[in-house]
Design a protein around this motif. Sequence first.
Motif, PDB file in Angstrom:
ATOM      1  N   VAL A  16       0.852  -1.188   0.000  1.00 22.58           N
ATOM      2  CA  VAL A  16       0.000   0.000   0.000  1.00 22.58           C
ATOM      3  C   VAL A  16       0.890   1.241   0.000  1.00 22.58           C
ATOM      4  N   ARG A  17       0.606   2.174  -0.898  1.00 18.47           N
ATOM      5  CA  ARG A  17       1.376   3.429  -0.927  1.00 18.47           C
ATOM      6  C   ARG A  17       0.534   4.562  -0.370  1.00 18.47           C
ATOM      7  N   VAL A  18       1.126   5.295   0.565  1.00 17.84           N
ATOM      8  CA  VAL A  18       0.467   6.415   1.229  1.00 17.84           C
ATOM      9  C   VAL A  18       1.247   7.692   0.940  1.00 17.84           C
ATOM     10  N   ILE A  19       0.543   8.741   0.523  1.00 15.74           N
ATOM     11  CA  ILE A  19       1.154  10.062   0.385  1.00 15.74           C
ATOM     12  C   ILE A  19       0.744  10.884   1.603  1.00 15.74           C
ATOM     13  N   ASP A  20       1.730  11.347   2.339  1.00 12.67           N
ATOM     14  CA  ASP A  20       1.494  12.156   3.534  1.00 12.67           C
ATOM     15  C   ASP A  20       1.675  13.624   3.154  1.00 12.67           C
ATOM     16  N   LEU A  21       0.563  14.307   2.955  1.00 15.07           N
ATOM     17  CA  LEU A  21       0.574  15.727   2.614  1.00 15.07           C
ATOM     18  C   LEU A  21      -0.027  16.494   3.790  1.00 15.07           C
ATOM     19  N   SER A  22       0.585  16.300   4.957  1.00 14.70           N
ATOM     20  CA  SER A  22       0.047  16.901   6.173  1.00 14.70           C
ATOM     21  C   SER A  22       1.179  17.463   7.014  1.00 14.70           C
ATOM     22  N   THR A  23       0.808  18.286   7.989  1.00 14.30           N
ATOM     23  CA  THR A  23       1.791  18.932   8.840  1.00 14.30           C
ATOM     24  C   THR A  23       1.420  18.759  10.307  1.00 14.30           C
ATOM     25  N   VAL A  24       2.310  19.207  11.149  1.00 13.92           N
ATOM     26  CA  VAL A  24       2.194  19.189  12.607  1.00 13.92           C
ATOM     27  C   VAL A  24       2.151  17.741  13.110  1.00 13.92           C
ATOM     28  N   VAL A  25       1.081  17.280  13.780  1.00 12.61           N
ATOM     29  CA  VAL A  25       1.104  15.967  14.420  1.00 12.61           C
ATOM     30  C   VAL A  25       0.044  15.011  13.873  1.00 12.61           C
ATOM     31  N   MET A  26      -1.206  15.457  13.785  1.00 13.46           N
ATOM     32  CA  MET A  26      -2.316  14.555  13.494  1.00 13.46           C
ATOM     33  C   MET A  26      -2.087  13.725  12.235  1.00 13.46           C
ATOM     34  N   GLY A  27      -1.912  14.368  11.086  1.00 14.88           N
ATOM     35  CA  GLY A  27      -1.719  13.639   9.839  1.00 14.88           C
ATOM     36  C   GLY A  27      -0.426  12.851   9.804  1.00 14.88           C
ATOM     37  N   PRO A  28       0.700  13.481  10.172  1.00 10.84           N
ATOM     38  CA  PRO A  28       1.960  12.733  10.175  1.00 10.84           C
ATOM     39  C   PRO A  28       1.950  11.511  11.088  1.00 10.84           C
ATOM     40  N   TYR A  29       1.314  11.625  12.259  1.00  6.24           N
ATOM     41  CA  TYR A  29       1.250  10.487  13.180  1.00  6.24           C
ATOM     42  C   TYR A  29       0.429   9.357  12.568  1.00  6.24           C
ATOM     43  N   ALA A  30      -0.696   9.704  11.947  1.00  8.22           N
ATOM     44  CA  ALA A  30      -1.517   8.683  11.285  1.00  8.22           C
ATOM     45  C   ALA A  30      -0.728   7.991  10.177  1.00  8.22           C
ATOM     46  N   THR A  63      13.839  17.567  14.913  1.00  7.34           N
ATOM     47  CA  THR A  63      13.375  17.849  16.267  1.00  7.34           C
ATOM     48  C   THR A  63      12.801  16.588  16.913  1.00  7.34           C
ATOM     49  N   PRO A  64      12.628  16.609  18.236  1.00  2.00           N
ATOM     50  CA  PRO A  64      12.020  15.440  18.884  1.00  2.00           C
ATOM     51  C   PRO A  64      10.661  15.079  18.289  1.00  2.00           C
ATOM     52  N   LEU A  65       9.813  16.077  18.049  1.00  3.69           N
ATOM     53  CA  LEU A  65       8.495  15.787  17.500  1.00  3.69           C
ATOM     54  C   LEU A  65       8.595  15.177  16.109  1.00  3.69           C
ATOM     55  N   LEU A  67      11.068  13.422  14.907  1.00  8.99           N
ATOM     56  CA  LEU A  67      11.587  12.060  15.036  1.00  8.99           C
ATOM     57  C   LEU A  67      10.508  11.089  15.511  1.00  8.99           C
ATOM     58  N   ASN A  68       9.496  11.614  16.212  1.00  7.99           N
ATOM     59  CA  ASN A  68       8.433  10.759  16.763  1.00  7.99           C
ATOM     60  C   ASN A  68       7.242  10.553  15.842  1.00  7.99           C
ATOM     61  N   VAL A  69       7.134  11.324  14.755  1.00  6.96           N
ATOM     62  CA  VAL A  69       5.959  11.152  13.882  1.00  6.96           C
ATOM     63  C   VAL A  69       6.312  10.919  12.416  1.00  6.96           C
ATOM     64  N   ASN A  70       7.591  10.799  12.097  1.00  4.31           N
ATOM     65  CA  ASN A  70       7.956  10.675  10.686  1.00  4.31           C
ATOM     66  C   ASN A  70       8.852   9.483  10.358  1.00  4.31           C
ATOM     67  N   ARG A  71       8.888   8.476  11.220  1.00  4.98           N
ATOM     68  CA  ARG A  71       9.657   7.293  10.862  1.00  4.98           C
ATOM     69  C   ARG A  71       8.886   6.489   9.804  1.00  4.98           C
ATOM     70  N   ASN A  72       9.568   5.533   9.222  1.00 11.68           N
ATOM     71  CA  ASN A  72       8.987   4.670   8.186  1.00 11.68           C
ATOM     72  C   ASN A  72       8.372   5.481   7.046  1.00 11.68           C
ATOM     73  N   LYS A  73       9.053   6.591   6.707  1.00 12.96           N
ATOM     74  CA  LYS A  73       8.632   7.428   5.587  1.00 12.96           C
ATOM     75  C   LYS A  73       9.850   7.803   4.747  1.00 12.96           C
ATOM     76  N   ARG A  74       9.557   8.146   3.496  1.00 16.09           N
ATOM     77  CA  ARG A  74      10.545   8.794   2.648  1.00 16.09           C
ATOM     78  C   ARG A  74      10.101  10.240   2.448  1.00 16.09           C
ATOM     79  N   SER A  75      11.048  11.153   2.478  1.00 17.29           N
ATOM     80  CA  SER A  75      10.723  12.569   2.390  1.00 17.29           C
ATOM     81  C   SER A  75      11.040  13.116   1.005  1.00 17.29           C
ATOM     82  N   VAL A  76      10.041  13.769   0.411  1.00 16.31           N
ATOM     83  CA  VAL A  76      10.185  14.439  -0.883  1.00 16.31           C
ATOM     84  C   VAL A  76       9.912  15.923  -0.663  1.00 16.31           C
ATOM     85  N   SER A  77      10.832  16.771  -1.052  1.00 16.23           N
ATOM     86  CA  SER A  77      10.684  18.209  -0.862  1.00 16.23           C
ATOM     87  C   SER A  77      10.165  18.844  -2.141  1.00 16.23           C
TER      88      SER A  77
END
Length: 389
Positions: A16-30, A63-65, A67-77
Amino acid sequence: MMDSTAQNTTGPLDGVRVIDLSTVVMGPYAAQILGDLGADVIKIESPSDTVRLGEYRNTRGMTPLNLNVNRNKRSVSLNLKDEAAREQALTLIDTADVLITNMRHGALDRLGLAYSQIAARNPRLVYAHAQGFRSDSERAGNAAYDETVQAASGLVDVANRAIGKPVYLPTILGDKVSALTIVYSVLAALLHRSKAGAGQHVEIPMTDTVLAFNLVEHLAGHVFEPPVGSTGFPLSMAKGHRAVPTRDGLACVIPYGPQNFRDFFNSAGRTDLAKDPRVNGEAIADADIDALMDLVEECSPGLTTEEWERICAKHSIPMAPVLELDRAGEDPYVREGHLLDVVEHPSEGAIHTVGIPVRFSATPGSIRRLAPLPGQHTDEVFRELATRR
Protein backbone atom coordinates in the motif's frame (compact mmCIF):
# COMPACT_ATOMS: atom_id res chain seq x y z
CA MET A 1 19.16 -2.76 13.94
CA MET A 2 17.28 -0.41 11.58
CA ASP A 3 18.39 0.65 8.12
CA SER A 4 17.15 4.09 7.10
CA THR A 5 17.49 3.10 3.44
CA ALA A 6 15.79 -0.27 3.72
CA GLN A 7 13.54 -1.11 0.80
CA ASN A 8 11.92 -4.37 1.95
CA THR A 9 8.64 -3.86 3.77
CA THR A 10 6.77 -6.15 6.09
CA GLY A 11 3.44 -5.94 7.81
CA PRO A 12 -0.22 -6.21 6.85
CA LEU A 13 -0.09 -3.07 4.67
CA ASP A 14 2.84 -4.19 2.54
CA GLY A 15 2.14 -2.99 -1.01
CA VAL A 16 0.00 0.00 0.00
CA ARG A 17 1.38 3.43 -0.93
CA VAL A 18 0.47 6.42 1.23
CA ILE A 19 1.15 10.06 0.39
CA ASP A 20 1.49 12.16 3.53
CA LEU A 21 0.57 15.73 2.61
CA SER A 22 0.05 16.90 6.17
CA THR A 23 1.79 18.93 8.84
CA VAL A 24 2.19 19.19 12.61
CA VAL A 25 1.10 15.97 14.42
CA MET A 26 -2.32 14.56 13.49
CA GLY A 27 -1.72 13.64 9.84
CA PRO A 28 1.96 12.73 10.17
CA TYR A 29 1.25 10.49 13.18
CA ALA A 30 -1.52 8.68 11.28
CA ALA A 31 0.75 8.20 8.27
CA GLN A 32 3.55 6.91 10.52
CA ILE A 33 1.25 4.26 11.99
CA LEU A 34 0.36 3.11 8.47
CA GLY A 35 4.08 2.99 7.74
CA ASP A 36 4.72 0.93 10.87
CA LEU A 37 2.16 -1.54 9.51
CA GLY A 38 4.08 -1.94 6.28
CA ALA A 39 2.84 0.81 3.96
CA ASP A 40 5.25 2.70 1.69
CA VAL A 41 4.76 6.24 3.02
CA ILE A 42 6.05 9.20 1.04
CA LYS A 43 5.95 12.54 2.81
CA ILE A 44 5.62 15.62 0.59
CA GLU A 45 6.90 18.56 2.57
CA SER A 46 8.42 21.99 2.37
CA PRO A 47 11.23 23.26 4.62
CA SER A 48 8.63 25.30 6.56
CA ASP A 49 6.78 22.20 7.84
CA THR A 50 5.91 23.27 11.40
CA VAL A 51 6.58 19.83 12.88
CA ARG A 52 10.23 20.47 12.08
CA LEU A 53 10.39 23.61 14.20
CA GLY A 54 11.92 23.48 17.67
CA GLU A 55 15.01 22.20 19.43
CA TYR A 56 17.44 19.89 17.69
CA ARG A 57 20.82 18.33 18.40
CA ASN A 58 22.76 17.81 15.17
CA THR A 59 20.60 18.83 12.24
CA ARG A 60 18.18 21.72 11.92
CA GLY A 61 14.67 20.37 11.51
CA MET A 62 15.40 17.02 13.18
CA THR A 63 13.37 17.85 16.27
CA PRO A 64 12.02 15.44 18.88
CA LEU A 65 8.49 15.79 17.50
CA ASN A 66 9.68 15.16 13.95
CA LEU A 67 11.59 12.06 15.04
CA ASN A 68 8.43 10.76 16.76
CA VAL A 69 5.96 11.15 13.88
CA ASN A 70 7.96 10.67 10.69
CA ARG A 71 9.66 7.29 10.86
CA ASN A 72 8.99 4.67 8.19
CA LYS A 73 8.63 7.43 5.59
CA ARG A 74 10.54 8.79 2.65
CA SER A 75 10.72 12.57 2.39
CA VAL A 76 10.19 14.44 -0.88
CA SER A 77 10.68 18.21 -0.86
CA LEU A 78 8.37 20.11 -3.22
CA ASN A 79 7.22 23.72 -3.29
CA LEU A 80 3.59 23.19 -4.26
CA LYS A 81 3.19 26.84 -5.24
CA ASP A 82 5.48 26.11 -8.17
CA GLU A 83 3.58 24.72 -11.17
CA ALA A 84 6.23 22.17 -12.16
CA ALA A 85 6.59 20.91 -8.60
CA ARG A 86 2.82 20.70 -8.28
CA GLU A 87 2.63 18.53 -11.41
CA GLN A 88 5.33 16.30 -9.92
CA ALA A 89 3.21 15.92 -6.80
CA LEU A 90 0.14 15.04 -8.86
CA THR A 91 2.10 12.45 -10.81
CA LEU A 92 3.23 10.91 -7.54
CA ILE A 93 -0.32 10.93 -6.15
CA ASP A 94 -1.43 9.08 -9.29
CA THR A 95 0.57 6.08 -7.98
CA ALA A 96 -0.89 6.19 -4.47
CA ASP A 97 -3.55 4.19 -2.66
CA VAL A 98 -4.03 6.74 0.12
CA LEU A 99 -3.59 10.49 0.49
CA ILE A 100 -3.65 12.11 3.94
CA THR A 101 -3.90 15.88 4.18
CA ASN A 102 -4.92 18.54 6.68
CA MET A 103 -4.63 21.50 4.31
CA ARG A 104 -7.62 23.84 4.27
CA HIS A 105 -10.16 23.49 1.49
CA GLY A 106 -9.29 26.83 -0.09
CA ALA A 107 -5.60 25.95 -0.35
CA LEU A 108 -6.39 22.53 -1.79
CA ASP A 109 -8.65 24.09 -4.42
CA ARG A 110 -6.02 26.66 -5.41
CA LEU A 111 -3.34 23.99 -5.75
CA GLY A 112 -5.54 21.63 -7.77
CA LEU A 113 -5.42 19.08 -4.95
CA ALA A 114 -9.08 18.98 -3.92
CA TYR A 115 -10.72 15.57 -3.90
CA SER A 116 -12.79 16.21 -7.04
CA GLN A 117 -9.64 17.17 -8.92
CA ILE A 118 -7.58 14.23 -7.65
CA ALA A 119 -10.31 11.59 -8.02
CA ALA A 120 -10.63 12.39 -11.72
CA ARG A 121 -7.01 11.29 -12.12
CA ASN A 122 -6.93 8.47 -9.56
CA PRO A 123 -10.45 7.13 -8.86
CA ARG A 124 -9.06 4.33 -6.65
CA LEU A 125 -7.51 6.79 -4.20
CA VAL A 126 -8.64 6.88 -0.57
CA TYR A 127 -8.51 10.61 0.18
CA ALA A 128 -8.41 11.29 3.93
CA HIS A 129 -8.94 14.95 4.79
CA ALA A 130 -8.68 16.03 8.44
CA GLN A 131 -9.65 19.49 9.66
CA GLY A 132 -10.69 21.13 12.91
CA PHE A 133 -14.37 21.40 12.00
CA ARG A 134 -16.85 19.84 9.54
CA SER A 135 -16.70 21.17 6.02
CA ASP A 136 -20.46 21.89 5.99
CA SER A 137 -20.43 23.89 9.26
CA GLU A 138 -20.12 27.62 9.89
CA ARG A 139 -16.73 26.95 11.48
CA ALA A 140 -15.42 25.07 8.44
CA GLY A 141 -12.62 27.50 7.60
CA ASN A 142 -11.64 28.39 11.16
CA ALA A 143 -8.12 27.74 12.37
CA ALA A 144 -7.99 24.90 14.89
CA TYR A 145 -5.39 23.61 17.29
CA ASP A 146 -5.57 20.92 19.92
CA GLU A 147 -6.65 23.43 22.58
CA THR A 148 -9.55 24.74 20.47
CA VAL A 149 -10.67 21.17 19.83
CA GLN A 150 -10.49 20.35 23.55
CA ALA A 151 -12.69 23.37 24.22
CA ALA A 152 -15.20 22.68 21.45
CA SER A 153 -15.51 18.99 22.33
CA GLY A 154 -16.29 19.49 26.04
CA LEU A 155 -12.97 18.29 27.44
CA VAL A 156 -12.25 21.66 29.03
CA ASP A 157 -15.68 21.58 30.69
CA VAL A 158 -14.94 18.12 32.09
CA ALA A 159 -11.64 19.37 33.53
CA ASN A 160 -13.27 22.49 34.96
CA ARG A 161 -15.98 20.48 36.71
CA ALA A 162 -13.52 17.86 38.00
CA ILE A 163 -10.76 20.11 39.35
CA GLY A 164 -12.30 23.57 39.36
CA LYS A 165 -10.06 24.98 36.63
CA PRO A 166 -10.77 25.17 32.88
CA VAL A 167 -7.41 23.69 31.95
CA TYR A 168 -6.42 21.90 28.76
CA LEU A 169 -5.35 18.28 29.19
CA PRO A 170 -1.53 18.25 29.23
CA THR A 171 -1.28 16.16 26.06
CA ILE A 172 -2.31 16.84 22.47
CA LEU A 173 -5.16 14.40 22.81
CA GLY A 174 -7.24 15.89 19.99
CA ASP A 175 -4.45 15.43 17.47
CA LYS A 176 -3.64 11.88 18.53
CA VAL A 177 -7.22 10.61 18.85
CA SER A 178 -7.95 12.10 15.43
CA ALA A 179 -4.82 10.42 14.04
CA LEU A 180 -6.06 7.04 15.23
CA THR A 181 -9.44 7.82 13.66
CA ILE A 182 -7.72 8.60 10.36
CA VAL A 183 -6.00 5.22 10.52
CA TYR A 184 -9.11 3.11 11.08
CA SER A 185 -11.07 5.18 8.55
CA VAL A 186 -8.40 4.68 5.90
CA LEU A 187 -8.31 0.93 6.57
CA ALA A 188 -12.11 0.72 6.28
CA ALA A 189 -12.03 2.65 2.99
CA LEU A 190 -9.31 0.36 1.64
CA LEU A 191 -11.46 -2.65 2.52
CA HIS A 192 -14.40 -1.06 0.68
CA ARG A 193 -12.18 -0.41 -2.33
CA SER A 194 -11.16 -4.06 -2.41
CA LYS A 195 -14.85 -4.91 -2.85
CA ALA A 196 -16.14 -2.00 -4.95
CA GLY A 197 -13.00 -1.11 -6.89
CA ALA A 198 -13.23 2.61 -6.15
CA GLY A 199 -11.74 4.94 -3.58
CA GLN A 200 -13.62 7.67 -1.74
CA HIS A 201 -13.35 10.92 0.17
CA VAL A 202 -13.08 10.46 3.95
CA GLU A 203 -13.52 13.54 6.12
CA ILE A 204 -12.20 13.45 9.69
CA PRO A 205 -13.28 16.59 11.63
CA MET A 206 -11.23 16.78 14.82
CA THR A 207 -13.95 18.38 16.93
CA ASP A 208 -16.56 15.80 15.94
CA THR A 209 -14.07 12.99 16.56
CA VAL A 210 -13.08 14.15 20.04
CA LEU A 211 -16.66 15.05 20.99
CA ALA A 212 -17.76 11.49 20.14
CA PHE A 213 -14.77 10.17 22.11
CA ASN A 214 -15.60 12.36 25.10
CA LEU A 215 -19.30 11.54 25.26
CA VAL A 216 -18.88 7.76 25.48
CA GLU A 217 -18.93 8.00 29.27
CA HIS A 218 -19.53 11.68 29.96
CA LEU A 219 -22.95 11.90 28.28
CA ALA A 220 -24.02 9.79 31.28
CA GLY A 221 -27.54 10.60 32.48
CA HIS A 222 -28.21 12.68 29.35
CA VAL A 223 -28.20 9.51 27.27
CA PHE A 224 -31.87 9.39 28.16
CA GLU A 225 -34.47 11.93 27.08
CA PRO A 226 -35.55 13.43 29.35
CA PRO A 227 -32.29 13.12 31.33
CA VAL A 228 -32.20 10.86 34.38
CA GLY A 229 -29.06 12.48 35.78
CA SER A 230 -26.31 14.94 35.00
CA THR A 231 -23.57 14.65 32.42
CA GLY A 232 -20.14 13.51 33.60
CA PHE A 233 -19.04 9.99 34.49
CA PRO A 234 -19.23 9.88 38.32
CA LEU A 235 -15.96 8.08 39.01
CA SER A 236 -13.93 10.20 36.58
CA MET A 237 -15.45 13.40 37.98
CA ALA A 238 -14.89 12.44 41.62
CA LYS A 239 -12.53 14.66 43.60
CA GLY A 240 -10.81 11.52 44.85
CA HIS A 241 -10.02 10.34 41.34
CA ARG A 242 -6.25 10.67 41.64
CA ALA A 243 -3.09 8.68 42.16
CA VAL A 244 -2.13 8.00 45.77
CA PRO A 245 1.19 8.11 47.61
CA THR A 246 2.95 4.92 48.64
CA ARG A 247 5.87 4.61 51.05
CA ASP A 248 8.31 5.20 48.18
CA GLY A 249 6.39 6.75 45.30
CA LEU A 250 3.01 7.11 43.63
CA ALA A 251 0.53 4.55 42.36
CA CYS A 252 -2.85 4.30 40.73
CA VAL A 253 -5.02 2.17 43.01
CA ILE A 254 -8.65 1.96 41.87
CA PRO A 255 -10.77 -0.45 43.91
CA TYR A 256 -13.88 -1.37 41.92
CA GLY A 257 -16.75 -2.69 43.94
CA PRO A 258 -17.18 -3.60 47.61
CA GLN A 259 -14.90 -6.67 47.58
CA ASN A 260 -11.97 -4.67 46.18
CA PHE A 261 -12.35 -2.07 48.91
CA ARG A 262 -12.60 -4.69 51.67
CA ASP A 263 -9.52 -6.52 50.41
CA PHE A 264 -7.59 -3.25 50.17
CA PHE A 265 -8.47 -2.14 53.69
CA ASN A 266 -7.74 -5.58 55.17
CA SER A 267 -4.34 -5.61 53.41
CA ALA A 268 -3.61 -2.17 54.87
CA GLY A 269 -4.35 -3.53 58.34
CA ARG A 270 -7.55 -1.50 58.62
CA THR A 271 -10.07 -4.22 59.41
CA ASP A 272 -12.32 -1.54 60.88
CA LEU A 273 -12.68 0.08 57.46
CA ALA A 274 -13.28 -3.31 55.84
CA LYS A 275 -16.41 -3.56 58.03
CA ASP A 276 -17.68 -0.13 56.96
CA PRO A 277 -21.30 -0.40 55.70
CA ARG A 278 -20.34 1.63 52.61
CA VAL A 279 -18.17 -1.26 51.34
CA ASN A 280 -20.50 -4.06 52.40
CA GLY A 281 -23.46 -3.47 50.16
CA GLU A 282 -24.15 -4.70 46.64
CA ALA A 283 -22.35 -1.74 45.03
CA ILE A 284 -20.47 1.42 45.93
CA ALA A 285 -22.77 4.45 45.92
CA ASP A 286 -21.62 7.36 43.74
CA ALA A 287 -22.03 9.66 46.74
CA ASP A 288 -19.49 7.61 48.74
CA ILE A 289 -16.69 7.45 46.15
CA ASP A 290 -14.85 10.62 47.24
CA ALA A 291 -14.83 9.69 50.93
CA LEU A 292 -13.73 6.10 50.26
CA MET A 293 -10.90 7.22 47.95
CA ASP A 294 -9.76 9.63 50.68
CA LEU A 295 -9.47 6.58 52.95
CA VAL A 296 -7.51 4.71 50.29
CA GLU A 297 -5.10 7.65 50.14
CA GLU A 298 -4.87 7.64 53.93
CA CYS A 299 -3.86 3.95 53.96
CA SER A 300 -1.62 3.77 50.89
CA PRO A 301 1.60 5.27 52.40
CA GLY A 302 1.84 2.26 54.73
CA LEU A 303 3.41 0.03 52.06
CA THR A 304 5.82 0.41 49.15
CA THR A 305 4.67 0.56 45.55
CA GLU A 306 6.05 -2.94 44.94
CA GLU A 307 4.22 -4.33 47.97
CA TRP A 308 0.95 -2.78 46.83
CA GLU A 309 1.46 -4.15 43.34
CA ARG A 310 1.77 -7.71 44.68
CA ILE A 311 -1.24 -7.32 46.99
CA CYS A 312 -3.45 -5.76 44.32
CA ALA A 313 -2.52 -8.43 41.79
CA LYS A 314 -3.44 -11.12 44.34
CA HIS A 315 -6.87 -9.58 44.96
CA SER A 316 -7.56 -8.36 41.39
CA ILE A 317 -7.58 -4.73 42.45
CA PRO A 318 -6.73 -2.48 39.47
CA MET A 319 -3.32 -0.96 40.19
CA ALA A 320 -0.28 0.39 38.37
CA PRO A 321 2.78 2.30 39.53
CA VAL A 322 2.94 5.88 38.26
CA LEU A 323 5.48 5.89 35.44
CA GLU A 324 7.94 8.80 35.68
CA LEU A 325 8.61 9.87 32.10
CA ASP A 326 12.21 10.82 32.87
CA ARG A 327 12.82 7.19 33.90
CA ALA A 328 10.53 5.44 31.42
CA GLY A 329 13.39 3.54 29.79
CA GLU A 330 14.26 1.95 33.14
CA ASP A 331 10.75 0.60 33.77
CA PRO A 332 10.75 -3.22 33.46
CA TYR A 333 7.42 -3.32 31.60
CA VAL A 334 8.55 -0.67 29.11
CA ARG A 335 11.99 -2.23 28.67
CA GLU A 336 10.83 -5.82 28.24
CA GLY A 337 8.18 -4.79 25.70
CA HIS A 338 10.68 -2.72 23.68
CA LEU A 339 8.34 0.22 24.05
CA LEU A 340 11.26 2.65 24.25
CA ASP A 341 14.53 1.53 22.67
CA VAL A 342 17.78 3.36 21.99
CA VAL A 343 18.70 3.20 18.30
CA GLU A 344 21.31 4.85 16.12
CA HIS A 345 19.94 7.50 13.76
CA PRO A 346 22.12 8.09 10.65
CA SER A 347 22.41 11.85 11.24
CA GLU A 348 21.28 12.38 14.83
CA GLY A 349 23.17 9.62 16.62
CA ALA A 350 21.67 7.76 19.54
CA ILE A 351 17.96 8.47 20.03
CA HIS A 352 15.04 6.87 21.82
CA THR A 353 12.32 5.53 19.56
CA VAL A 354 8.85 4.47 20.69
CA GLY A 355 8.00 0.85 19.87
CA ILE A 356 5.04 -0.43 17.87
CA PRO A 357 2.35 -1.25 20.48
CA VAL A 358 0.25 -3.66 18.36
CA ARG A 359 1.42 -7.22 17.76
CA PHE A 360 0.41 -9.30 14.73
CA SER A 361 1.08 -13.04 14.85
CA ALA A 362 1.45 -13.44 11.07
CA THR A 363 2.30 -9.98 9.70
CA PRO A 364 4.17 -7.99 12.35
CA GLY A 365 4.90 -4.34 11.75
CA SER A 366 8.45 -3.07 11.79
CA ILE A 367 10.54 0.06 12.10
CA ARG A 368 12.44 0.04 8.82
CA ARG A 369 13.40 3.69 8.54
CA LEU A 370 14.02 6.34 11.14
CA ALA A 371 12.73 9.86 10.42
CA PRO A 372 14.33 11.23 7.24
CA LEU A 373 16.03 14.54 6.65
CA PRO A 374 13.86 17.06 4.78
CA GLY A 375 13.81 16.09 1.11
CA GLN A 376 16.19 13.18 1.67
CA HIS A 377 14.44 10.88 -0.81
CA THR A 378 13.35 13.35 -3.51
CA ASP A 379 15.72 12.03 -6.18
CA GLU A 380 15.16 8.39 -5.22
CA VAL A 381 11.37 8.64 -5.38
CA PHE A 382 11.29 10.38 -8.75
CA ARG A 383 13.84 7.99 -10.24
CA GLU A 384 11.50 5.16 -9.23
CA LEU A 385 8.56 7.05 -10.70
CA ALA A 386 10.36 7.45 -14.01
CA THR A 387 10.94 3.70 -14.27
CA ARG A 388 7.22 3.01 -13.77
CA ARG A 389 6.18 5.01 -16.82
